[in-house]
Enzyme design. Structure first.
Site, mmCIF file in Angstrom:
data_model
loop_
_atom_site.group_PDB
_atom_site.id
_atom_site.type_symbol
_atom_site.label_atom_id
_atom_site.label_comp_id
_atom_site.label_asym_id
_atom_site.label_seq_id
_atom_site.Cartn_x
_atom_site.Cartn_y
_atom_site.Cartn_z
ATOM 1 N N SER A 265 0.791 -1.156 0.022
ATOM 2 C CA SER A 265 0.108 -0.007 0.058
ATOM 3 C C SER A 265 0.846 1.241 -0.107
ATOM 4 C CB SER A 265 -1.059 0.066 1.105
ATOM 5 O OG SER A 265 -0.134 0.079 2.364
ATOM 6 N N ARG A 266 2.215 1.161 0.335
ATOM 7 C CA ARG A 266 3.109 2.197 0.341
ATOM 8 C C ARG A 266 4.510 1.812 0.533
ATOM 9 N NH1 ARG A 266 2.550 4.810 6.623
ATOM 10 N NH2 ARG A 266 3.053 2.978 7.580
ATOM 11 N N ASN B 62 7.039 -9.206 0.582
ATOM 12 C CA ASN B 62 7.552 -7.958 1.087
ATOM 13 C C ASN B 62 7.178 -7.414 2.509
ATOM 14 O OD1 ASN B 62 8.722 -4.940 1.084
ATOM 15 N ND2 ASN B 62 6.565 -4.501 1.146
ATOM 16 N N SER C 185 16.387 -8.500 4.992
ATOM 17 C CA SER C 185 17.199 -7.474 5.701
ATOM 18 C C SER C 185 18.549 -7.698 6.126
ATOM 19 C CB SER C 185 16.503 -7.242 6.806
ATOM 20 O OG SER C 185 17.322 -6.284 7.686
ATOM 21 N N TYR D 99 12.413 -9.635 14.496
ATOM 22 C CA TYR D 99 12.563 -9.108 13.374
ATOM 23 C C TYR D 99 13.944 -10.045 12.817
ATOM 24 C CZ TYR D 99 13.164 -5.985 9.409
ATOM 25 O OH TYR D 99 13.270 -5.410 8.234
ATOM 26 N N ALA E 228 13.165 -13.478 12.016
ATOM 27 C CA ALA E 228 12.326 -13.748 11.064
ATOM 28 C C ALA E 228 13.025 -13.723 9.604
ATOM 29 C CB ALA E 228 11.237 -12.856 11.041
ATOM 30 N N LYS E 229 13.777 -12.575 9.397
ATOM 31 C CA LYS E 229 14.752 -12.320 8.360
ATOM 32 C C LYS E 229 15.604 -13.404 7.906
ATOM 33 C CE LYS E 229 12.251 -8.556 6.965
ATOM 34 N NZ LYS E 229 11.578 -8.581 5.590
ATOM 35 N N ILE F 293 16.390 2.078 4.599
ATOM 36 C CA ILE F 293 15.364 2.734 3.452
ATOM 37 C C ILE F 293 14.542 3.485 4.105
ATOM 38 C CG2 ILE F 293 14.245 2.163 1.570
ATOM 39 C CD1 ILE F 293 16.909 0.699 1.401
#
Length: 253
Positions: A15-16, A86, A139, A152, A155-156, A185
């Site tokens: 969405s963005r 993503n 990441s 996080y 998971a990556k 980013i």
């Protein structure tokens, strides 16, 4: 004629930010971009922006942690040629023992579990047609670690293992699977979730001396999704400005 004419691409977390930039890039190559996100209002605006630029796009509001959404995906896109995993989630910053177990499970479910479920769902069709491109958005935290974001980072790291394993399984069936390992980013999500002092520290440790942009990530993703990348699979491509290179890159002039 675009490189992805008559192809359908599904992008989660679209969405963005990075997901939307990738949707625009793939639509620019001729693909029909199916944008997936929980936020229906932002998603519809994202779809409209691609259409206004002359691209093909559909909006599919969905909670990807709920397996029931896959039936709706099949109705909208019976054949998926490109999949970009993503979507991701962050837990609260802090030592892992202080983070609620529910937050940890949410991060693992969205970032890794849902990506694996969706990949598993679209792979049979890709193999049957002899073409598929899977691009996972990872990441550098998956390999370097991230204090205060153990869930996080875990998971990556799992996403990297998934990337290589899927690549091996699909190598003779015309399907490739690769991952982009991102540094800092500049996105709305990063500005919301990462404190300014942490972002500043990451920039100091990035040899290029700045954050990346969603468009720079999208260029790399679009290349991996294209026929030009047919001989690349199981790769982890850093799109990081060099974050993590060297012992003390912040000492660079």
């Amino acid at each position: 004629m675009g490189e992805l004419d008559r192809r359908t691409a599904v992008i989660t977390g679209a969405s963005r930010g990075i997901g939307l930039a990738i949707g625009r890039a793939l639509a620019g190559q001729g693909a029909r971009a199916v944008l997936v996100s929980r936020n229906a209002q932002r998603l519809e605006a994202a779809r409209d922006s691609i259409r206004e630029a002359g691209g093909l796009a559909e909006a599919l509001p969905a909670d990807i942690d709920d397996p029931r959404w896959l039936a709706r995906l099949d109705e909208l896109a019976s054949e998926v040629d490109v999949l970009v995993n993503n979507a991701a989630a962050f837990a609260s910053y802090g030592p892992v023992e202080t983070v609620a177990q529910g937050e940890i499970e949410r991060v693992l479910a969205t970032t890794l579990g849902s990506a694996l479920r969706l990949t598993r769902h679209v792979l049979p069709g890709m193999k049957a047609r002899g073409f598929g491109r899977i691009v996972n958005i990872g990441s550098v935290a998956g390999s370097l670690g991230a204090a205060g974001q153990v869930a996080y980072s875990s998971a990556k790291a799992g996403l990297a293992g998934m990337t290589v394993s899927v690549a091996i399984e699909c190598a003779r069936r015309g399907v490739t699977c690769n991952m982009l390992a991102l540094g800092l980013i500049r996105t709305e999500r990063v500005e919301e979730a990462i404190a300014p002092e942490v972002r500043a520290h990451l920039v100091r440790n990035t040899p290029l001396g700045r954050p990346g942009t969603p468009a720079e990530v999208a260029h790399a993703a679009a290349f991996l999704a294209s026929p030009r990348a047919a001989f690349i699979t199981g790769a982890v491509l850093p799109v990081s400005g060099g974050l993590g290179l060297g012992l003390y890159p912040e000492q660079l002039g």
